[in-house]
Design an enzyme around this catalytic site. Structure first.
Site, mmCIF file in Angstrom:
data_model
loop_
_atom_site.group_PDB
_atom_site.id
_atom_site.type_symbol
_atom_site.label_atom_id
_atom_site.label_comp_id
_atom_site.label_asym_id
_atom_site.label_seq_id
_atom_site.Cartn_x
_atom_site.Cartn_y
_atom_site.Cartn_z
ATOM 1 N N HIS A 80 24.468 -9.543 8.008
ATOM 2 C CA HIS A 80 25.618 -10.128 8.178
ATOM 3 C C HIS A 80 25.291 -11.507 8.874
ATOM 4 O O HIS A 80 24.405 -11.641 9.586
ATOM 5 C CB HIS A 80 26.510 -9.413 8.941
ATOM 6 C CG HIS A 80 27.800 -9.932 9.304
ATOM 7 N ND1 HIS A 80 28.208 -10.858 9.997
ATOM 8 C CD2 HIS A 80 29.281 -9.466 8.655
ATOM 9 C CE1 HIS A 80 29.688 -10.885 10.114
ATOM 10 N NE2 HIS A 80 30.212 -10.232 9.061
ATOM 11 N N ASP A 138 22.223 -4.050 14.751
ATOM 12 C CA ASP A 138 23.425 -4.344 14.502
ATOM 13 C C ASP A 138 24.166 -2.946 13.755
ATOM 14 O O ASP A 138 24.234 -2.650 12.500
ATOM 15 C CB ASP A 138 23.659 -5.443 13.490
ATOM 16 C CG ASP A 138 25.092 -5.711 12.990
ATOM 17 O OD1 ASP A 138 26.158 -5.086 13.486
ATOM 18 O OD2 ASP A 138 25.234 -6.641 12.243
ATOM 19 N N GLN A 193 28.596 -1.604 11.226
ATOM 20 C CA GLN A 193 29.315 -0.810 10.184
ATOM 21 C C GLN A 193 28.846 0.596 10.385
ATOM 22 O O GLN A 193 29.086 1.491 9.498
ATOM 23 C CB GLN A 193 28.657 -1.340 8.714
ATOM 24 C CG GLN A 193 29.208 -2.737 8.550
ATOM 25 C CD GLN A 193 30.719 -2.840 8.113
ATOM 26 O OE1 GLN A 193 31.232 -1.891 7.986
ATOM 27 N NE2 GLN A 193 31.405 -4.139 8.338
ATOM 28 N N LYS A 233 36.628 -2.276 14.252
ATOM 29 C CA LYS A 233 36.184 -1.430 13.151
ATOM 30 C C LYS A 233 36.138 0.037 13.284
ATOM 31 O O LYS A 233 35.591 0.612 12.330
ATOM 32 C CB LYS A 233 34.662 -1.955 12.665
ATOM 33 C CG LYS A 233 34.666 -3.565 12.234
ATOM 34 C CD LYS A 233 33.354 -3.772 11.812
ATOM 35 C CE LYS A 233 33.142 -5.261 11.856
ATOM 36 N NZ LYS A 233 33.906 -5.932 10.539
ATOM 37 N N CYS A 262 30.516 -12.557 4.496
ATOM 38 C CA CYS A 262 29.750 -12.997 5.622
ATOM 39 C C CYS A 262 28.373 -12.818 5.600
ATOM 40 O O CYS A 262 27.642 -12.501 6.325
ATOM 41 C CB CYS A 262 30.172 -12.676 6.950
ATOM 42 S SG CYS A 262 31.870 -13.420 7.424
HETATM 43 N N1 PLP Z 1 27.674 -7.218 11.501
HETATM 44 C C1 PLP Z 1 28.342 -6.400 10.324
HETATM 45 C C2 PLP Z 1 27.204 -5.743 9.720
HETATM 46 C C3 PLP Z 1 29.491 -6.643 10.189
HETATM 47 O O1 PLP Z 1 30.056 -5.857 9.011
HETATM 48 C C4 PLP Z 1 30.143 -7.486 10.954
HETATM 49 C C5 PLP Z 1 31.667 -7.873 10.583
HETATM 50 O O2 PLP Z 1 32.244 -7.582 9.529
HETATM 51 C C6 PLP Z 1 29.633 -7.925 12.177
HETATM 52 C C7 PLP Z 1 28.312 -7.733 12.404
HETATM 53 C C8 PLP Z 1 30.518 -8.997 12.867
HETATM 54 O O3 PLP Z 1 31.473 -8.168 13.684
HETATM 55 P P1 PLP Z 1 32.493 -9.026 14.472
HETATM 56 O O4 PLP Z 1 33.254 -9.923 13.587
HETATM 57 O O5 PLP Z 1 33.216 -7.753 14.950
HETATM 58 O O6 PLP Z 1 31.742 -9.713 15.492
#
Ligand code: PLP
Length: 429
Positions: free
Chosen positions: A142, A219, A222, A245, A385
């Protein structure tokens, strides 16, 4: 209200069926937003990878917090300030136990996964990555776990090297011993891809990183909502995720970091709360975790995250994972009946989560998402993203359906019918 450090004993939830399966229809009743119709159809919410809906317990806690406990934390000597502080800190303990971190000092509140990764890049990264050093990430990140490293590499004249992925959507580790080399200072990767759904073998990568004396950031945005996560057994040095999430409020995220690393890192933001003593000409930092929590934090959001964690714990993360494997298997099989669809990511539901990106060979993903909305189905369309990954798949955007605890096989059948209806509507029937 639970006391700091207190662990709630989970009663078997009525939503758990004999044998351990989740009853999504019972779960759904706890989510008021799902009781509505959209464009004349009962809402089917399949955009859970973007954000999940909130159960009554979370919504009520936000309300009772503002109705009876609201105050700023840590500084007040009055009853409301004590109540707010106790509840705020009690959630930290719940988070610690939820991901099995060793100490509460290792749990830092942030605004989200994105800010947590930026925190590590700005502090640990700037301090430890120099010219000629290497940062390793993967091609399935992402933007939140790509751009901070791209920027750090550019500013500190380091190399950013990507672990490739194969045609089935798995990491290609054939060259990993040369990719993670002796100059590597940081390896950062997603636990579960938000586009391919792939669940990466994080333990293997953390072990490889540690062999080369690099630290590893995972990260988990998900992953934590969908499967049991134990940051210690994964060998994570840093692990990040977002409350929204996983049934919690927006504006709150978590950085887990190993204590010795956090101790050695400089603060990220400067201001109130993060100090021990301030003079006109010098300052000393607060102890962990508050050294990294400058300013007034997301208090109500942290307080109301506790019932979200309780909700998930009562269902059981193993049960949630099993429910999602079953739904994903069903969805992959129903969607693959539609020969005009390309479905991305691993075909084995045991190796992936329930975020399924696909494209129709005739209908643009934005048109598809708009059409599905007319049928009451919420999905996401775009690059999610992850622009470089989407380009690697040979497209500019995809449609993504993503499941959670309140989704059932009927939702997938309805999606299947609507995808066929879209073909007729756009003249490709
Ligand atoms: N990392 C992953 C794999 C994501 O799917 C997302 C959000 O969709 C993020 C990071 C970023 O999360 P946030 O926008 O809540 O900071």
């Amino acid at each position: 209200m639970s006391k700091v450090g207190e662990k709630t004993t989970a009663m078997p939830a009525p939503e758990i069926m004999p044998g351990g399966g989740i009853d999504p229809d019972l779960v759904k009743q706890d989510f008021p937003v799902l009781r509505q119709s959209i464009n004349g159809h009962p809402l089917i919410y399949l955009d859970n990878a973007a954000t999940t809906q909130k159960p009554v317990a979370v919504i009520k806690r936000l309300q009772t917090y503002y109705e009876s406990d609201n105050a700023n934390v840590h500084r007040g000597l009055h009853t409301l300030a004590e109540r707010a502080t106790d509840a705020f800190e009690a959630t930290r303990d719940k988070i610690r136990s939820f991901i099995n971190a060793g100490k509460r000092e290792e749990i830092i509140y942030t605004r989200g996964a994105t800010e947590a990764i930026n925190l590590v890049a700005y502090t640990y990264g700037r301090q430890n990555v120099g010219p000629g050093d290497r940062i390793v990430i993967t091609r399935m990140e992402h933007h939140a776990n790509l751009i901070p490293w791209l920027e750090l590499a550019r500013q500190n004249k380091a190399e950013l090297v990507y672990i490739p992925i194969n045609s089935e959507g798995y990491l290609d580790l054939s060259e990993i011993d040369t990719i993670i080399n002796n100059r590597t200072k940081i390896v950062a990767l997603t636990h579960m891809s938000n586009v391919l759904g792939t669940i990466n073998d994080v333990e293997e990568i953390t072990a490889l990183a540690h062999k080369k004396k690099a630290v590893c950031l995972i990260d988990g945005a998900q992953a934590v909502p969908h499967m049991p996560v134990d940051v210690q057994s994964l060998g994570a040095d840093f692990y990040v995720f977002s409350a929204h999430k996983m049934l919690g409020p927006t504006g709150l995220g978590v950085l887990y970091g190993r204590e010795e690393l956090l101790q050695a890192m400089p603060p990220f933001n400067f201001g109130g709360e993060m100090i021990s003593e301030v003079r006109f000409d010098k300052v000393t930092w607060n102890v962990l975790p508050w050294k990294f929590e400058a300013g007034t934090p997301a208090i109500a959001e942290a307080v109301a995250f506790a019932p979200a964690l309780d909700y998930l714990e009562n269902l059981g993360m193993e049960n949630i994972r099993r429910h999602e494997i079953e739904l994903t298997a069903y969805a992959l099989s129903r969607l693959s009946e539609l020969k005009h669809l390309t479905i991305y990511g691993p075909q084995n539901p045991e190796h992936r989560g329930g975020a399924i990106a696909f494209s129709d060979d005739k209908i643009h993903p934005h048109d598809m998402a708009t059409f599905l909305d007319t049928q009451g189905i919420a999905v996401r369309a775009g690059h999610h993203c992850a622009q470089p990954l989407t380009r690697l798949l040979g497209v500019n955007s995809t449609t993504r359906a993503s499941f959670y605890i309140y989704n059932n096989t009927n939702d997938i059948d309805t999606l299947h019918e609507a995808l066929l209806a879209a073909r007729r509507y756009f003249g490709h029937g």
